[in-house]
Design a protein around this motif. Structure first.
Motif, PDB file in Angstrom:
ATOM      1  N   LEU A  61      60.859 -42.574  12.913  1.00  0.00           N
ATOM      2  CA  LEU A  61      61.477 -43.187  11.735  1.00  0.00           C
ATOM      3  C   LEU A  61      61.590 -44.699  11.916  1.00  0.00           C
ATOM      4  CD1 LEU A  61      64.396 -40.688  10.948  1.00  0.00           C
ATOM      5  CD2 LEU A  61      61.994 -40.578  10.273  1.00  0.00           C
ATOM      6  N   GLU A  62      61.948 -45.099  13.121  1.00  0.00           N
ATOM      7  CA  GLU A  62      62.165 -46.517  13.398  1.00  0.00           C
ATOM      8  C   GLU A  62      60.877 -47.322  13.342  1.00  0.00           C
ATOM      9  OE1 GLU A  62      64.083 -48.997  17.121  1.00  0.00           O
ATOM     10  OE2 GLU A  62      64.997 -47.109  16.498  1.00  0.00           O
ATOM     11  N   HIS A  66      60.726 -44.227   7.152  1.00  0.00           N
ATOM     12  CA  HIS A  66      61.746 -43.225   6.821  1.00  0.00           C
ATOM     13  C   HIS A  66      61.163 -41.982   6.170  1.00  0.00           C
ATOM     14  CE1 HIS A  66      65.208 -41.535   4.526  1.00  0.00           C
ATOM     15  NE2 HIS A  66      65.839 -41.846   5.635  1.00  0.00           N
ATOM     16  N   GLU A  67      59.976 -42.119   5.570  1.00  0.00           N
ATOM     17  CA  GLU A  67      59.387 -40.972   4.869  1.00  0.00           C
ATOM     18  C   GLU A  67      59.052 -39.819   5.805  1.00  0.00           C
ATOM     19  OE1 GLU A  67      55.937 -43.695   5.994  1.00  0.00           O
ATOM     20  OE2 GLU A  67      57.980 -43.919   5.191  1.00  0.00           O
ATOM     21  N   GLU A  69      61.078 -38.412   7.828  1.00  0.00           N
ATOM     22  CA  GLU A  69      62.236 -37.548   8.078  1.00  0.00           C
ATOM     23  C   GLU A  69      62.063 -36.158   7.471  1.00  0.00           C
ATOM     24  OE1 GLU A  69      66.967 -37.028   7.049  1.00  0.00           O
ATOM     25  OE2 GLU A  69      66.033 -38.986   6.699  1.00  0.00           O
ATOM     26  N   LEU A  85      67.535 -38.761  13.928  1.00  0.00           N
ATOM     27  CA  LEU A  85      68.339 -39.690  13.122  1.00  0.00           C
ATOM     28  C   LEU A  85      69.378 -40.402  13.990  1.00  0.00           C
ATOM     29  CD1 LEU A  85      68.925 -37.662   9.830  1.00  0.00           C
ATOM     30  CD2 LEU A  85      67.749 -39.864  10.035  1.00  0.00           C
ATOM     31  N   THR A  88      67.937 -43.255  15.957  1.00  0.00           N
ATOM     32  CA  THR A  88      67.304 -44.302  15.154  1.00  0.00           C
ATOM     33  C   THR A  88      68.307 -45.390  14.823  1.00  0.00           C
ATOM     34  OG1 THR A  88      65.779 -42.680  14.181  1.00  0.00           O
ATOM     35  CG2 THR A  88      66.066 -44.768  13.006  1.00  0.00           C
ATOM     36  N   HIS A  91      65.243 -48.391  10.324  1.00  0.00           N
ATOM     37  CA  HIS A  91      63.937 -47.906   9.893  1.00  0.00           C
ATOM     38  C   HIS A  91      62.913 -49.039   9.894  1.00  0.00           C
ATOM     39  CE1 HIS A  91      65.902 -44.218   8.971  1.00  0.00           C
ATOM     40  NE2 HIS A  91      66.605 -44.715   7.980  1.00  0.00           N
ATOM     41  N   GLU A  93      61.066 -50.059   7.606  1.00  0.00           N
ATOM     42  CA  GLU A  93      61.180 -50.893   6.410  1.00  0.00           C
ATOM     43  C   GLU A  93      62.272 -51.950   6.569  1.00  0.00           C
ATOM     44  OE1 GLU A  93      59.636 -46.820   5.389  1.00  0.00           O
ATOM     45  OE2 GLU A  93      61.335 -47.611   6.527  1.00  0.00           O
ATOM     46  N   GLN A  94      63.390 -51.580   7.217  1.00  0.00           N
ATOM     47  CA  GLN A  94      64.483 -52.524   7.420  1.00  0.00           C
ATOM     48  C   GLN A  94      64.082 -53.652   8.374  1.00  0.00           C
ATOM     49  OE1 GLN A  94      67.281 -49.593   8.828  1.00  0.00           O
ATOM     50  NE2 GLN A  94      68.267 -49.381   6.831  1.00  0.00           N
TER      51      GLN A  94
END
Length: 211
Positions: A61-62, A66-67, A69, A85, A88, A91, A93-94
Motif C-alpha cells: 500500500l505504501e 491504496h487500491e 487493499e 494496514l 503502513t 500511501h 499517493e500521499q
C-alpha cells in the motif's frame, strides 16, 4: 509450528509483481529481498502464516498504491489486510503529494510521528511484523555503515543522518515498551547503528524539526 501453504507462495508472487522495478534505496538489489527477509524474521520469531504473508505484503500500500487493499483483503483475508494496514505509515499517493525537499522532509516527519503513536496501541500480531520490518531495515543500515557506503548511507534517507537515527531510536523504544519478540535484537542493532554513526546519545523524534 507454522505450516506454509500455497497462500504463502501466492503472496510471494503478488509481492514480486507489485514491486516489480523497485529496488532497495541506493542499490540495485530487487525490493523483494527485503520482503522475503521480513517474512523470514517473522517466522524465526514464531509468527503465523498470516503474519509471514503480511510481512511479504507490508509495503504494497505504501509503495504501490491504496487500491491494492481490496485485492489483498480478497485474496489473503482480513487478518492479513489489517496487519498490512497497521504497518503502513502512508500511501504512495500521499508521498507523491510532497514535491520539494522541504515538503518531503515535513511529510516524512508527520507520517513517522503518526506511525509511532499508532504503534503504541497496535495489535501484537501486527507489532511483530512491523518490528521485523524495522529490524531488517536497521540491519541493512548497519551493514552499509560497516561497508563501502559508510556515513554516506544516510544520504539515501529523506530525514538524513539525524532524523534517521532519531527515528530508529524511537521505534526501538516503542517495541521495547510493548515487549515485542524482536525488541532485544532491534535495540542491539540500533545501538550498533548509533555507535557506527559516532552518535553516543540516542534521541527520539520528540522536539526534532527537519532542516
Amino acid at each position: 509450528m507454522t505450516t506454509l501453504t500455497p497462500r504463502f507462495t501466492a503472496a510471494v508472487d503478488y509481492a514480486r509483481t507489485a514491486h516489480a522495478g523497485h529496488f532497495r534505496k541506493g542499490t540495485s538489489i530487487p525490493y523483494l529481498y527485503h520482503l522475503l527477509g521480513v517474512a523470514s524474521l517473522v517466522l524465526e520469531h514464531g509468527g503465523s502464516e498470516d503474519q509471514a504473508i503480511a510481512g511479504l505484503l507490508h509495503d504494497v500500500l505504501e509503495d504501490c498504491g491504496h487500491e491494492h487493499e481490496a485485492t489483498i483483503r480478497g485474496k489473503f483475508g482480513d487478518d492479513v489486510a489489517n496487519i498490512v494496514l497497521t504497518c503502513t505509515d502512508g500511501h504512495a499517493e500521499q508521498k507523491k503529494a510532497a514535491t520539494t525537499p522541504a515538503a518531503k522532509r515535513l511529510n516524512w516527519l508527520e507520517r513517522k510521528q503518526r506511525y509511532l503513536a499508532h504503534l503504541a496501541g497496535s495489535d501484537p500480531a501486527a507489532l511483530l511484523v512491523s518490528g521485523c520490518d524495522k529490524l531488517h531495515n536497521a540491519r541493512a543500515i548497519v551493514g552499509d555503515l560497516e561497508g563501502a557506503a559508510g556515513q554516506s548511507v544516510f544520504e539515501r534517507f529523506t530525514a538524513g543522518r539525524d532524523g534517521t537515527l532519531r527515528y530508529y531510536a524511537a521505534v526501538a523504544e516503542v517495541f521495547r515498551q510493548r515487549e515485542v519478540p524482536v525488541a532485544q535484537a532491534l535495540d542491539a542493532t540500533v545501538e550498533r547503528m548509533h555507535a557506527l554513526a559516532a552518535e553516543p546519545t540516542r534521541r527520539t523524534l520528540e522536539g526534532w524539526k527537519p532542516d
